[in-house]
Enzyme design. Structure first.
Site, mmCIF file in Angstrom:
data_model
loop_
_atom_site.group_PDB
_atom_site.id
_atom_site.type_symbol
_atom_site.label_atom_id
_atom_site.label_comp_id
_atom_site.label_asym_id
_atom_site.label_seq_id
_atom_site.Cartn_x
_atom_site.Cartn_y
_atom_site.Cartn_z
ATOM 1 N NE ARG A 1 -3.895 -2.186 2.041
ATOM 2 C CZ ARG A 1 -3.565 -3.368 2.582
ATOM 3 N NH1 ARG A 1 -2.437 -3.491 3.243
ATOM 4 N NH2 ARG A 1 -4.354 -4.399 2.436
ATOM 5 C CD GLU B 1 6.390 16.794 -23.261
ATOM 6 O OE1 GLU B 1 5.641 17.705 -22.856
ATOM 7 O OE2 GLU B 1 5.963 15.726 -23.748
ATOM 8 C CE LYS C 1 3.877 17.120 -14.471
ATOM 9 N NZ LYS C 1 4.137 15.869 -15.149
ATOM 10 C CG ASN D 1 -3.020 17.109 -21.713
ATOM 11 O OD1 ASN D 1 -2.034 16.369 -21.688
ATOM 12 N ND2 ASN D 1 -4.101 16.875 -20.994
ATOM 13 C CG HIS E 1 -1.860 12.132 -26.718
ATOM 14 N ND1 HIS E 1 -2.501 12.798 -25.695
ATOM 15 C CD2 HIS E 1 -0.642 11.808 -26.233
ATOM 16 C CE1 HIS E 1 -1.690 12.869 -24.640
ATOM 17 N NE2 HIS E 1 -0.559 12.282 -24.944
ATOM 18 C CG HIS F 1 5.216 11.935 -25.962
ATOM 19 N ND1 HIS F 1 3.845 11.876 -26.108
ATOM 20 C CD2 HIS F 1 5.457 12.939 -25.071
ATOM 21 C CE1 HIS F 1 3.289 12.789 -25.342
ATOM 22 N NE2 HIS F 1 4.240 13.460 -24.703
#
Ligand SMILES: NC(=O)c1ccc[n+]([C@@H]2O[C@H](COP(=O)([O-])OP(=O)(O)OC[C@H]3O[C@@H](n4cnc5c(N)ncnc54)[C@H](O)[C@@H]3O)[C@@H](O)[C@H]2O)c1
Ligand SMILES: [Zn+2]
Length: 381
Positions: free
Chosen positions: A138, A202, A244, A263, A270, A284
């Site tokens: 967990r 990016e 970010k 995005n 995409h 990507h």
């Protein structure tokens, strides 16, 4: 200019990700693997689960494994004995089968919630090791050492971890924030140049969508970044992480919509990846570069961006050695892929539209005809 969220010192910069009890630091350095030990110890000691941490499983891939030893020594020097798990490079390692192999390793080590997971590698290793850390017992303490530019500026910060379903990328995952992110820009020197350029897409994304000064910096310094000049790389990596971090701080679990600005360029990007196939025709970042060009052309048609801004983006994308079009791809197939995007509402395709350099807004104002025109332009170029 260094803002409050980024603290500079002689040996690097620190960005703080502010998430209440889950807050953590991103440390950006150049050529200092030894510094990871004290950083790891301090990050782990901030939590109950990390306090008595004496063991770690360091996960990496075969392309990066040669970087692992100094990090294992650094951990040893602060009293943490690390075992090494090496996965195959590539997206195929982001699977439940590979996660299960890592669970086996943890069981064999008799790992418990005081055993740290350390992810040394690109986004694949970070997502896989992070997913195992999120789910084993967990939740294990997680430290990230991202080694691709994409992982340094994007995937290592924000807490999204996961593996792929055979028919759905990134579909099985969790939010599990790391306790610390250690970014050594010197690790980028062995990254293939094409991967480096793809990662720079990016960074351009952050500049174009959120931060005009970063965009200006890249216009002058993108070659220095790609040549891995330490000050230039540390600046863009720290700035990207800061941007970010601010978004993640306001929308940790993608619930308020704020996180969707990340995005920018990705709706078309995409679709390009889906239509061209994930076999590497377009990385990507390359697909995102084309997506950013497309969405600027769309914004021009809607009237939120002037031609000069699109030209500046085009020029920067080209100087970064990235593609600006995807000739030969089927425009109808791209449109079809985009209509299936999860951000859409009431049948209209939603885009993160630029409103000038450094500013974006979510919009569904684009007509199908405008979208078709732009897709025709990028596939015919
Ligand atoms: N969790 C998130 O928020 C998030 C965000 C963006 C992307 N991602 C995921 O990240 C992945 C892509 O990340 P990536 O581009 O880093 O891919 P990757 O991990 O496959 O790395 C790209 C290639 O570079 C190699 N590599 C990495 N660092 C290296 C180094 N320093 N020297 C030599 N080779 C090196 C890798 O072995 C691989 O072959 C995708 O799975 C994507 O879904 C996650
Ligand atoms: Zn991306």
């Amino acid at each position: 200019m260094v803002s409050d969220a980024v603290r500079a010192s002689d040996s690097g910069q620190t960005v703080r990700v502010c998430l209440g009890p889950r807050s953590y630091e991103v440390r950006v350095v150049t050529n200092d693997p030894g510094g990871f030990g004290p950083f790891a110890r301090a990050s782990l000691d901030r939590t109950w689960s990390g306090r008595p941490c004496r063991r770690a499983l360091l996960v990496t891939d075969e392309h990066v494994a040669s970087l692992a030893q100094p990090y294992m020594w650094a951990l040893e020097r602060v009293g943490i004995a690390a075992s090494l798990a090496v996965v195959m490079p590539g997206e195929a390692s982001k699977s439940l089968e590979h996660a299960s192999d890592l669970y086996d390793r943890l069981v064999a080590m008799r790992a418990d919630r005081h055993t740290a997971m350390v992810a040394l590698g690109g986004g694949v290793v970070g997502d896989l090791a992070g997913f195992v850390a999120a789910t084993y017992a967990r939740g294990l303490p997680l430290l990230m050492i991202p080694t691709s530019l994409l992982a340094q500026v994007d995937s290592s910060v924000g807490g999204k971890v996961g593996v792929n379903h055979p028919r759905a990328k990134n579909m099985i995952g969790a939010f599990h924030q790391p306790l610390g992110v250690w970014i050594d820009t010197a690790t980028l020197s062995s990254l293939p140049p094409r991967e480096l350029r793809a990662g720079s897409a990016e960074v351009i994304k952050y500049g174009m969508s959120l931060d005009a000064p970063l965009f200006h910096f890249l216009e002058f310094q993108v070659q220095a970044v790609l040549a891995l000049e330490p000050d230039a790389v540390r600046h863009v990596v720290a700035k990207s992480c800061e941007l970010k971090a601010a978004i993640v701080g306001g929308d940790e679990r993608e619930e308020t919509g704020l996180r969707s600005v990340l995005n920018f360029g990705h709706t078309v990007g995409h679709a390009i990846e889906a239509v061209a196939g994930y076999g590497g025709t377009y990385l990507h970042g390359e697909a995102v570069a084309i997506g950013m060009v497309a969405v600027c052309r769309l914004a021009e048609r809607v009237g939120t961006l002037d031609r000069a801004a699109t030209e500046r983006l085009l020029c920067l994308v080209r100087r970064a050695g990235l593609p600006v079009a995807c000739p030969g791809l089927d425009a109808d197939a791209l449109l079809d892929a985009m209509t299936r995007d999860k951000k859409n509402q009431a049948g209209r395709i939603r885009f993160v539209l630029p409103h000038g350099i450094g500013k974006v807004e979510m919009s569904d104002a684009c007509s199908i005809e405008q979208i078709r025109e732009v897709l025709a332009a990028i596939t015919n170029d």
